[in-house]
Design a protein around this motif. Structure first.
Motif, PDB file in Angstrom:
ATOM      1  N   GLY A  71       0.748  -1.172   0.114  1.00  0.00           N
ATOM      2  CA  GLY A  71      -0.099  -0.077  -0.007  1.00  0.00           C
ATOM      3  C   GLY A  71       0.739   1.300  -0.062  1.00  0.00           C
ATOM      4  O   GLY A  71       0.393   2.245  -0.026  1.00  0.00           O
ATOM      5  N   LEU A  72       2.251   1.114   0.050  1.00  0.00           N
ATOM      6  CA  LEU A  72       3.120   2.674  -0.015  1.00  0.00           C
ATOM      7  C   LEU A  72       4.052   2.450  -1.275  1.00  0.00           C
ATOM      8  O   LEU A  72       4.305   1.256  -1.725  1.00  0.00           O
ATOM      9  N   ASN A  73       4.344   3.650  -1.810  1.00  0.00           N
ATOM     10  CA  ASN A  73       4.821   3.444  -3.056  1.00  0.00           C
ATOM     11  C   ASN A  73       6.320   3.430  -2.876  1.00  0.00           C
ATOM     12  O   ASN A  73       7.004   3.605  -1.640  1.00  0.00           O
ATOM     13  N   ASP A  74       7.110   2.725  -3.738  1.00  0.00           N
ATOM     14  CA  ASP A  74       8.607   2.200  -3.662  1.00  0.00           C
ATOM     15  C   ASP A  74       9.140   3.018  -4.593  1.00  0.00           C
ATOM     16  O   ASP A  74       8.767   3.735  -5.703  1.00  0.00           O
ATOM     17  N   TRP A  75      10.575   3.190  -4.803  1.00  0.00           N
ATOM     18  CA  TRP A  75      11.501   3.988  -5.530  1.00  0.00           C
ATOM     19  C   TRP A  75      12.809   3.346  -5.375  1.00  0.00           C
ATOM     20  O   TRP A  75      13.102   2.609  -4.682  1.00  0.00           O
ATOM     21  N   LEU A  76      13.502   3.740  -6.815  1.00  0.00           N
ATOM     22  CA  LEU A  76      14.984   3.288  -6.986  1.00  0.00           C
ATOM     23  C   LEU A  76      15.955   4.654  -6.911  1.00  0.00           C
ATOM     24  O   LEU A  76      15.447   5.584  -7.364  1.00  0.00           O
ATOM     25  N   VAL A  77      17.018   4.598  -6.568  1.00  0.00           N
ATOM     26  CA  VAL A  77      17.850   5.517  -6.434  1.00  0.00           C
ATOM     27  C   VAL A  77      19.179   4.977  -7.028  1.00  0.00           C
ATOM     28  O   VAL A  77      19.585   3.789  -6.889  1.00  0.00           O
ATOM     29  N   HIS A 102      11.623   0.451  -0.301  1.00  0.00           N
ATOM     30  CA  HIS A 102      10.244   0.533  -0.139  1.00  0.00           C
ATOM     31  C   HIS A 102       9.660   1.645   0.944  1.00  0.00           C
ATOM     32  O   HIS A 102      10.586   2.013   1.725  1.00  0.00           O
ATOM     33  N   GLY A 103       8.518   2.005   0.732  1.00  0.00           N
ATOM     34  CA  GLY A 103       7.961   2.879   1.542  1.00  0.00           C
ATOM     35  C   GLY A 103       7.774   2.405   2.748  1.00  0.00           C
ATOM     36  O   GLY A 103       7.873   1.304   3.099  1.00  0.00           O
TER      37      GLY A 103
END
Length: 600
Positions: A71-77, A102-103
């Protein structure tokens, strides 16, 4: 004194006076503060690379959505490892890696929580291209470009060679090198440079597809084992398949559609798949910003509802040289669901935001015409205050980040040391509506991450190279004001003028209309107005925001109440003149509007 002497003195005085009047006046300083009244963004937190281990941390930030279904957005760095120095063609290189975050409810993860996604070998560098669900199994897949330093099987002829790897999402909520597919160029063993990716449903079959570019000029190239270079198409489109994956299940690894030569002698990056002309068919938009050539350009490949693939003969190229355009994007800045043309033109005191408002069914060339009649020509920072620099040659479109109830998108920009937000629509002017003093270098990347902490609020991130690199996270809040010099929209407010069903592949939620069943009565009214909405609208959120504006968009009143109240009574009072007023009710991101006439 003789008459002759008197005459000479008079002539001298006259000449001196004329010279004084003829002398150009000193340039008056420009002193309109572009930050006057602007709110200050809320810094949610920062994540910085580790000293001695990381470089360029945050040079790329990539929103990918909720990949682990929590339910939480995730991202790459994007990150560069300082401890992986490799000699490559007599030059010391460092390997790049992608870290998955992960969020986290209530806060940010630690830098150490990043999970490396890619090939676990120190001599391989990685670059993110795109994310999407290309097998329609409900899990997010990743497209990543990899490159191995000193790969001897390709020889030393020419430039570098790359591999295009698809990391498939799965029920285990993790990405593994054992669950991948390699996509190929027909007739080649490796790719040339890969330039970004576009995700969308090109053939409108309900499954996402993936487009990427190959090469660094008007033609692409690939590499054979042994080092020989071969020509290849510049764009490659891979169609997704429900329940099947590329390289498996009878599905090939070669593109389903290619474009051999783009209509120019310089590189264009595929940027967006969206319906530009509101005909319910996806159009491919490619942007070429100032550099080569010196002014910005847009290429649009127009789709047709009955077509499966883009029609490379149905294109137009718009060059913004007549207005010295440096950066241009298509974005809806008048909240009618039609894409407008926004251009950052000129430099220094001559720099302006130019906006041409599109009509449904128009092509971009029809919208801008001969460039002579923009709806808005807004001077930027240096044009109104010589103590500020200009906005450079770039701005950012993050969607409607501040969640204002009008639904207008913002324009985000950088002038050292300030990161600025300009509200668009009826309050678009030269004065910034929000800012943050962000010392250091120009942002490397600016993205909308959505809800990453379970607060229901949007978080946006800015990456900077402050060695070893820093990512700053900000929250949208009411400090981004919604006031300004009111301008008249060229169309009715709160009306969608484009019924296209083609989705926009961005991390944004479009405002839903006519879902709260808002009514206002009596109509016309003399003073007290009852405003009601469906009490079941609580499913959208706990709080209702009610805003009343006049026909020019000027706010008359704004208030809040519980969504379950189902309505309020607004007393207009005697101070308001007769006329038409718009009553907008917003619950979370769902909005509906009623119109009332005051008539005494």
């Amino acid at each position: 004194m003789s008459k002759q002497t008197t005459t000479s003195v008079s002539l001298l005085l006259l000449v001196s006076l004329l010279m004084c009047h003829a002398r150009p006046a000193a340039t008056q300083p420009r002193r309109v503060d572009p930050l006057q009244g602007a709110g200050i963004f809320t810094l949610f937190g920062q994540m910085s690379g580790r000293e001695g281990l990381d470089q360029n941390y945050g040079a790329g930030i990539y929103p990918i959505g909720d990949c682990n279904h929590d339910g939480l957005n995730d991202w790459l760095v994007f990150n560069t490892r300082s401890d992986t120095a490799i000699q490559h063609f007599f030059v010391e290189r460092l390997a790049n890696q992608l870290l998955l975050y992960h969020g986290k409810p209530g806060g940010l993860p630690s830098v150490e929580d990043g999970v490396v996604v890619g090939v676990p070998e120190p001599d391989i560098t990685h670059q993110f291209l795109a994310s999407g669900d290309w097998d329609a199994d409900g899990n997010l897949d990743l497209a990543i470009r990899t490159f191995r330093y000193n790969d001897s099987i390709y020889g030393t002829k020419g430039g570098d060679q790359y591999t295009l790897v698809i990391f498939w999402g799965n029920a285990n909520k993790a990405y593994s090198i054992s669950d991948t597919s390699h996509l190929m160029i027909e007739g080649a063993d490796a790719w040339g440079p890969l330039t970004g990716g576009v995700v969308g449903d090109f053939n409108m079959d309900g499954v996402q597809d993936f487009l990427t570019g190959a090469g660094n000029s008007s033609t692409g190239w690939g590499r054979l084992i042994g080092g020989e270079t071969i020509s290849s198409p510049t764009l490659h489109l891979f169609l997704g398949h429900k329940g099947k994956r590329w390289g498996r299940d009878g599905i090939g690894r070669i593109a389903d559609w290619t474009w051999w030569q783009q209509p120019a002698e310089w590189r264009r990056y595929p940027q967006k798949l969206i319906d530009v002309d509101c005909d319910n068919a996806p159009d491919l938009v490619l942007f070429n910003d100032a550099g080569v050539p010196e002014t910005a350009q847009i290429t649009v490949v127009y789709g047709q509802p009955e077509q499966v693939f883009p029609d490379s003969s149905n294109i137009e190229v718009i060059d913004f040289a007549p207005v010295n355009g440096k950066y241009v994007r298509l974005m809806d800045v008048t909240a009618d669901d039609v894409l407008d043309v926004v251009c950052l033109a000129g430099r220094g005191a001559e720099q302006r935001f130019l906006v041409w408002v599109a009509e449904p069914g128009e092509r971009v060339s029809e919208t801008v015409g001969d460039f002579s009649n923009p709806w808005a020509a807004v001077p930027t920072t240096n044009a109104i205050h010589d103590g500020f620099g200009d906005l450079g040659e770039e701005f950012y479109d993050l969607g409607d980040v501040n969640n204002d109830i009008d639904g207008f998108r913002e324009i985000w920009a950088w002038t050292p040391p300030f990161f600025l937000c300009y509200n668009t629509g009826v309050v678009f002017d030269s004065i910034a509506d929000g800012y943050y003093r962000l010392n250091g270098t120009r942002p490397r990347d600016v993205v909308n991450l959505g809800d990453i902490d379970g607060s229901g609020e949007t978080t946006w991130a800015v990456g900077q190279y402050l060695a070893p690199g820093t990512v700053s996270f900000f929250k949208s809040n009411l400090s981004i004001r919604v006031t300004g010099t009111f301008r008249r929209l060229p169309h009715e407010r709160y009306v969608s003028r484009c019924s296209s069903t083609v989705s926009v592949p961005e991390a944004e939620e479009m405002i839903q209309s006519a879902s709260l069943d808002v009514v206002a009565f009596p109509n016309p009214s003399t003073n007290e107005v009852t405003v009601q909405w469906n009490p079941a609208a609580r499913q959208h959120g706990e709080q209702a925001v009610i805003r009343v504006t006049d026909n020019l968009g000027k706010e008359v009143i704004a208030t809040t109440t519980s969504a379950t109240d189902g309505g309020i009574v607004w007393t207009a009072g005697e101070r308001l003149p007769n006329g038409t007023y718009h009553i907008t009710v917003t619950i979370q991101k769902t909005t509906d509007t009623a119109t009332i006439i005051l008539q005494r």
